[in-house]
Design a protein around this motif. Structure first.
Motif, mmCIF file in Angstrom:
data_model
loop_
_atom_site.group_PDB
_atom_site.id
_atom_site.type_symbol
_atom_site.label_atom_id
_atom_site.label_comp_id
_atom_site.label_asym_id
_atom_site.label_seq_id
_atom_site.Cartn_x
_atom_site.Cartn_y
_atom_site.Cartn_z
ATOM 1 N N ASP A 1 -74.295 -45.655 7.277
ATOM 2 C CA ASP A 1 -73.868 -44.457 7.997
ATOM 3 C C ASP A 1 -74.204 -44.636 9.472
ATOM 4 O OD1 ASP A 1 -76.578 -43.895 8.313
ATOM 5 O OD2 ASP A 1 -76.594 -42.210 6.932
ATOM 6 N N GLN A 2 -74.065 -43.601 10.239
ATOM 7 C CA GLN A 2 -74.234 -43.683 11.685
ATOM 8 C C GLN A 2 -75.679 -43.893 12.136
ATOM 9 O OE1 GLN A 2 -73.543 -40.932 9.973
ATOM 10 N NE2 GLN A 2 -74.980 -39.372 10.631
ATOM 11 N N ARG A 3 -76.666 -43.721 11.239
ATOM 12 C CA ARG A 3 -78.064 -43.855 11.657
ATOM 13 C C ARG A 3 -78.455 -45.298 11.954
ATOM 14 N NH1 ARG A 3 -80.580 -40.521 6.794
ATOM 15 N NH2 ARG A 3 -78.840 -41.578 5.800
ATOM 16 N N GLY A 4 -77.887 -46.255 11.222
ATOM 17 C CA GLY A 4 -78.184 -47.660 11.474
ATOM 18 C C GLY A 4 -79.558 -48.119 11.029
ATOM 19 N N TRP A 5 -80.214 -47.377 10.151
ATOM 20 C CA TRP A 5 -81.545 -47.768 9.676
ATOM 21 C C TRP A 5 -81.435 -48.985 8.765
ATOM 22 C CZ3 TRP A 5 -83.438 -42.358 7.691
ATOM 23 C CH2 TRP A 5 -83.591 -41.493 8.775
ATOM 24 N N GLU A 6 -82.524 -49.761 8.716
ATOM 25 C CA GLU A 6 -82.561 -50.909 7.820
ATOM 26 C C GLU A 6 -83.688 -50.745 6.809
ATOM 27 O OE1 GLU A 6 -82.751 -55.779 7.809
ATOM 28 O OE2 GLU A 6 -83.191 -54.705 9.656
ATOM 29 N N ILE A 7 -83.351 -50.944 5.550
ATOM 30 C CA ILE A 7 -84.344 -50.959 4.477
ATOM 31 C C ILE A 7 -84.787 -52.409 4.344
ATOM 32 C CG2 ILE A 7 -84.773 -50.506 2.030
ATOM 33 C CD1 ILE A 7 -84.077 -47.989 3.740
ATOM 34 N N ASP A 8 -86.074 -52.687 4.585
ATOM 35 C CA ASP A 8 -86.574 -54.054 4.530
ATOM 36 C C ASP A 8 -87.578 -54.209 3.384
ATOM 37 O OD1 ASP A 8 -88.829 -52.737 5.477
ATOM 38 O OD2 ASP A 8 -88.805 -53.691 7.449
ATOM 39 N N GLU A 9 -88.188 -55.379 3.291
ATOM 40 C CA GLU A 9 -89.156 -55.657 2.219
ATOM 41 C C GLU A 9 -90.342 -54.697 2.253
ATOM 42 O OE1 GLU A 9 -88.974 -57.817 -0.367
ATOM 43 O OE2 GLU A 9 -86.933 -58.158 0.313
ATOM 44 N N THR A 10 -90.784 -54.351 3.455
ATOM 45 C CA THR A 10 -91.905 -53.414 3.587
ATOM 46 C C THR A 10 -91.533 -52.058 3.005
ATOM 47 O OG1 THR A 10 -92.676 -54.543 5.589
ATOM 48 C CG2 THR A 10 -93.470 -52.294 5.228
ATOM 49 N N THR A 11 -90.342 -51.585 3.332
ATOM 50 C CA THR A 11 -89.872 -50.291 2.813
ATOM 51 C C THR A 11 -89.817 -50.314 1.294
ATOM 52 O OG1 THR A 11 -88.494 -50.066 4.791
ATOM 53 C CG2 THR A 11 -88.056 -48.549 2.978
ATOM 54 N N LEU A 12 -89.233 -51.382 0.732
ATOM 55 C CA LEU A 12 -89.121 -51.486 -0.723
ATOM 56 C C LEU A 12 -90.499 -51.487 -1.387
ATOM 57 C CD1 LEU A 12 -86.272 -54.153 -1.088
ATOM 58 C CD2 LEU A 12 -86.074 -51.660 -1.239
ATOM 59 N N SER A 13 -91.430 -52.249 -0.820
ATOM 60 C CA SER A 13 -92.797 -52.301 -1.372
ATOM 61 C C SER A 13 -93.479 -50.942 -1.298
ATOM 62 C CB SER A 13 -93.636 -53.344 -0.626
ATOM 63 O OG SER A 13 -93.088 -54.620 -0.824
ATOM 64 N N ARG B 1 -68.257 -33.156 6.828
ATOM 65 C CA ARG B 1 -68.659 -33.676 5.524
ATOM 66 C C ARG B 1 -68.857 -35.187 5.628
ATOM 67 N NH1 ARG B 1 -65.996 -32.607 -0.321
ATOM 68 N NH2 ARG B 1 -67.205 -34.173 -1.388
ATOM 69 N N GLU B 2 -69.998 -35.686 5.135
ATOM 70 C CA GLU B 2 -70.292 -37.106 5.178
ATOM 71 C C GLU B 2 -70.503 -37.627 3.767
ATOM 72 O OE1 GLU B 2 -73.398 -38.106 7.909
ATOM 73 O OE2 GLU B 2 -72.825 -36.501 9.250
ATOM 74 N N LEU B 3 -70.109 -38.848 3.529
ATOM 75 C CA LEU B 3 -70.257 -39.467 2.225
ATOM 76 C C LEU B 3 -71.159 -40.689 2.324
ATOM 77 C CD1 LEU B 3 -66.525 -39.353 1.094
ATOM 78 C CD2 LEU B 3 -68.322 -37.721 0.540
ATOM 79 N N LEU B 4 -71.852 -40.987 1.246
ATOM 80 C CA LEU B 4 -72.694 -42.175 1.165
ATOM 81 C C LEU B 4 -71.894 -43.267 0.470
ATOM 82 C CD1 LEU B 4 -75.429 -43.684 1.268
ATOM 83 C CD2 LEU B 4 -75.877 -42.712 -0.993
#
Length: 110
Positions: A40-52, A3-6
């Motif tokens: 979490d363990q994925r290590g992804w980054e949400i950046d300005e491009t993603t937000l746009s 079980r994983e939590l955010l």
């Protein structure tokens, strides 16, 4: 199954024009996505491009983006059912915000 939590940051205050409009069935200005690393363990980054891209994609749908209480097929309970439509995406600093318009059927779901 593990079980994983955010984990998210703490919300501090509600700005003018945001909040719950019970008469119209709208949650205005909820946070859709925030800039930074996913916690979490994925290590992804949400950046300005993603937000746009989230703002552009969300606003491209004339009827709004379908919103559910949980992920489809998450369980056999009614909690995975349709809530309403998300509209009016916009970026405010490091946060994408939008409005959730509840569908009448959401009031009848257990």
């Amino acid at each position: 199954m593990k079980r994983e939590l955010l984990r998210t940051e703490i919300a501090r205050g509600i700005k003018q024009g945001f909040g719950v409009d019970r008469e119209k069935g709208i949650i205005r200005g909820f946070a859709v996505m925030s800039r930074g690393f996913i916690k979490d363990q994925r290590g992804w980054e949400i950046d300005e491009t993603t937000l746009s891209q989230v703002v552009e994609s969300g606003n491209s749908l004339k009827t709004g983006l379908k919103s559910r209480f949980g992920h489809p097929m998450m369980s056999s309970e009614a909690l995975g059912t349709f809530l309403g439509r998300v509209k009016n995406f916009g970026k405010e600093g490091d946060v994408v915000r939008a409005d959730l318009y509840f569908d009448e059927s959401a009031y009848k779901t257990p």
